[in-house]
Design a protein around this motif. Structure first.
Motif, short mmCIF file in Angstrom:
data_model
loop_
_atom_site.label_atom_id
_atom_site.label_comp_id
_atom_site.label_asym_id
_atom_site.label_seq_id
_atom_site.Cartn_x
_atom_site.Cartn_y
_atom_site.Cartn_z
N MET A 1 -14.78 11.05 -3.59
CA MET A 1 -13.38 10.92 -3.23
C MET A 1 -12.51 11.81 -4.13
N LYS A 2 -11.64 12.62 -3.51
CA LYS A 2 -10.71 13.49 -4.23
C LYS A 2 -9.29 13.21 -3.76
N LEU A 3 -8.34 13.58 -4.60
CA LEU A 3 -6.95 13.37 -4.23
C LEU A 3 -6.59 14.10 -2.94
N GLN A 118 -2.03 -3.12 -4.36
CA GLN A 118 -3.45 -3.25 -4.07
C GLN A 118 -3.71 -3.30 -2.56
N ALA A 119 -2.87 -4.05 -1.86
CA ALA A 119 -3.02 -4.14 -0.41
C ALA A 119 -2.75 -2.80 0.25
N TYR A 120 -1.76 -2.07 -0.25
CA TYR A 120 -1.41 -0.78 0.35
C TYR A 120 -2.57 0.21 0.19
N ILE A 121 -3.16 0.25 -0.99
CA ILE A 121 -4.28 1.15 -1.23
C ILE A 121 -5.43 0.83 -0.29
N ALA A 122 -5.75 -0.47 -0.14
CA ALA A 122 -6.84 -0.87 0.75
C ALA A 122 -6.57 -0.47 2.19
N GLU A 123 -5.30 -0.53 2.60
CA GLU A 123 -4.94 -0.20 3.98
C GLU A 123 -4.87 1.30 4.23
N GLU A 124 -4.48 2.07 3.21
CA GLU A 124 -4.28 3.50 3.40
C GLU A 124 -5.45 4.36 2.96
N ALA A 125 -6.46 3.75 2.35
CA ALA A 125 -7.63 4.52 1.92
C ALA A 125 -8.35 5.10 3.13
N PRO A 126 -8.96 6.29 3.00
CA PRO A 126 -9.71 6.87 4.11
C PRO A 126 -10.81 5.93 4.57
N ASP A 127 -11.12 5.96 5.84
CA ASP A 127 -12.15 5.09 6.41
C ASP A 127 -13.48 5.25 5.68
N GLY A 128 -14.05 4.11 5.29
CA GLY A 128 -15.34 4.11 4.62
C GLY A 128 -15.29 4.52 3.17
N ALA A 129 -14.08 4.65 2.61
CA ALA A 129 -13.97 5.11 1.21
C ALA A 129 -13.02 4.23 0.42
N VAL A 130 -12.94 2.95 0.76
CA VAL A 130 -12.02 2.05 0.04
C VAL A 130 -12.43 1.90 -1.41
N GLY A 131 -13.73 1.67 -1.64
CA GLY A 131 -14.23 1.48 -3.00
C GLY A 131 -14.02 2.71 -3.87
N SER A 132 -14.37 3.89 -3.35
CA SER A 132 -14.22 5.12 -4.13
C SER A 132 -12.74 5.46 -4.36
N THR A 133 -11.88 5.10 -3.40
CA THR A 133 -10.45 5.32 -3.57
C THR A 133 -9.91 4.45 -4.70
N GLY A 135 -11.65 3.28 -7.16
CA GLY A 135 -12.23 3.78 -8.40
C GLY A 135 -11.47 4.97 -8.95
N LEU A 136 -11.11 5.91 -8.05
CA LEU A 136 -10.36 7.08 -8.49
C LEU A 136 -8.98 6.69 -9.00
N ILE A 137 -8.31 5.82 -8.27
CA ILE A 137 -6.95 5.43 -8.66
C ILE A 137 -6.96 4.65 -9.97
N GLU A 138 -7.92 3.76 -10.14
CA GLU A 138 -8.00 2.99 -11.39
C GLU A 138 -8.28 3.91 -12.57
N SER A 139 -9.09 4.95 -12.35
CA SER A 139 -9.35 5.90 -13.44
C SER A 139 -8.09 6.68 -13.80
N LEU A 140 -7.28 7.01 -12.78
CA LEU A 140 -6.01 7.70 -13.05
C LEU A 140 -5.05 6.79 -13.82
N PHE A 141 -5.12 5.49 -13.55
CA PHE A 141 -4.22 4.57 -14.23
C PHE A 141 -4.53 4.46 -15.73
N PHE A 142 -5.73 4.86 -16.13
CA PHE A 142 -6.04 4.87 -17.56
C PHE A 142 -5.12 5.83 -18.31
N ILE A 143 -4.61 6.84 -17.59
CA ILE A 143 -3.68 7.77 -18.21
C ILE A 143 -2.47 7.01 -18.76
N CYS A 144 -1.96 6.07 -17.94
CA CYS A 144 -0.79 5.27 -18.36
C CYS A 144 -1.10 4.46 -19.60
#
Length: 260
Positions: A1-3, A118-133, A135-144
């Motif tokens: 999964m990529k941005l 959390q609900a928005y991410i689950a709804e807007e994630a690409p089909d079949g890539a909810v988990g990887s989406t 994972g990517l977003i949570e890793s980006l949040f480590f920046i904060c």
């Protein structure tokens, strides 16, 4: 999964959340010390956080319900406005008692934002890539969690609490503007909201908890973890700065390191 695989709206949403979280991570580690500057004793600091938790519990019940009825982005925009006003109230607070009003507004804002993102991410994630989406977003949040405490500690030590809080207010304001811009594209239908639906959903949730299965044990373990954390974290800054002799910027660095 990529941005690049995500929709444009989801990428702006992620940016707004990163900016907002950076602001909150700037202030959170230093709230107990700021309350002491406002005249609070160590016992009163504990009272403040107890009240803040109660506000969060009460309002979060309504946050998810409102999000389900008027939409994720409008709910987050409203929550961000409450969060922005809460930060302003905290900056201008003359006493620690007045800061409780900020905790009230913050509790409302968090209750609207947290379930929605959390609900928005689950709804807007690409089909079949909810988990990887996620994972990517949570890793980006480590920046904060790294930038926020470091910046907050640096500003507190070199400019004082007020400047740090004003900076956090401006940063959170940027996130609020982005969220409002995203929400303006969505229609809101308040007539869909029914209080009896909330009661019905709460009954179903309580039934799941009382059933004694996996959800019950998840509820118990999460409760124990939160209780142990809240018993310690409000008093960590005082211990680190007064007893361990760590400076404010050093404490911010410690929080950033523990977040890795």
């Amino acid at each position: 999964m990529k941005l690049s695989d995500m929709s444009r709206e989801l990428r702006w949403f992620i940016l707004a959340t990163i900016v907002a979280n950076t602001s909150s991570r700037m202030t959170q580690p230093f709230v107990p010390l700021y309350l002491e500057k406002l005249g609070a004793t160590i016992e009163q600091v504990g009272i403040y956080f107890t009240i803040a938790i109660i506000f969060g519990i009460v309002f979060r019940v309504f946050g998810g319900w409102i999000s389900d009825n008027i939409g994720r982005l409008p709910t987050m925009a409203i929550g961000s406005l409450f969060g922005l006003i809460a930060t302003l109230a905290f900056v201008l607070a003359p006493t620690w008692e007045f800061a409780i009003f900020s905790a009230l507004l913050s509790g409302i804002g968090t209750s609207l934002v947290s379930p929605s993102y959390q609900a928005y991410i689950a709804e807007e994630a690409p089909d079949g890539a909810v988990g990887s989406t996620f994972g990517l977003i949570e890793s980006l949040f480590f920046i904060c969690q790294i930038i926020g405490p470091l910046l907050g500690g640096f500003l507190v030590e070199n400019t004082g609490y007020r400047i740090m809080l004003w900076t956090a207010f401006l940063i959170y304001g940027i996130a609020t503007v982005i969220r409002i811009a995203l929400a303006r594209k969505k229609s809101v239908q308040l007539k869909q909201m029914r209080f009896n639906h909330l009661i019905h959903d709460m009954r179903k949730t309580l039934a799941f908890i009382r059933a004694g299965g996996l959800i019950t044990w998840m509820f118990i373990t999460d409760g124990l973890l939160d209780a142990s954390s809240q018993a310690v974290m409000p008093f960590m800054p005082k211990y680190a700065t007064e007893i361990a002799g760590i400076t404010e910027s050093g404490y911010g660095g410690l929080i950033a390191f523990l977040s890795i």
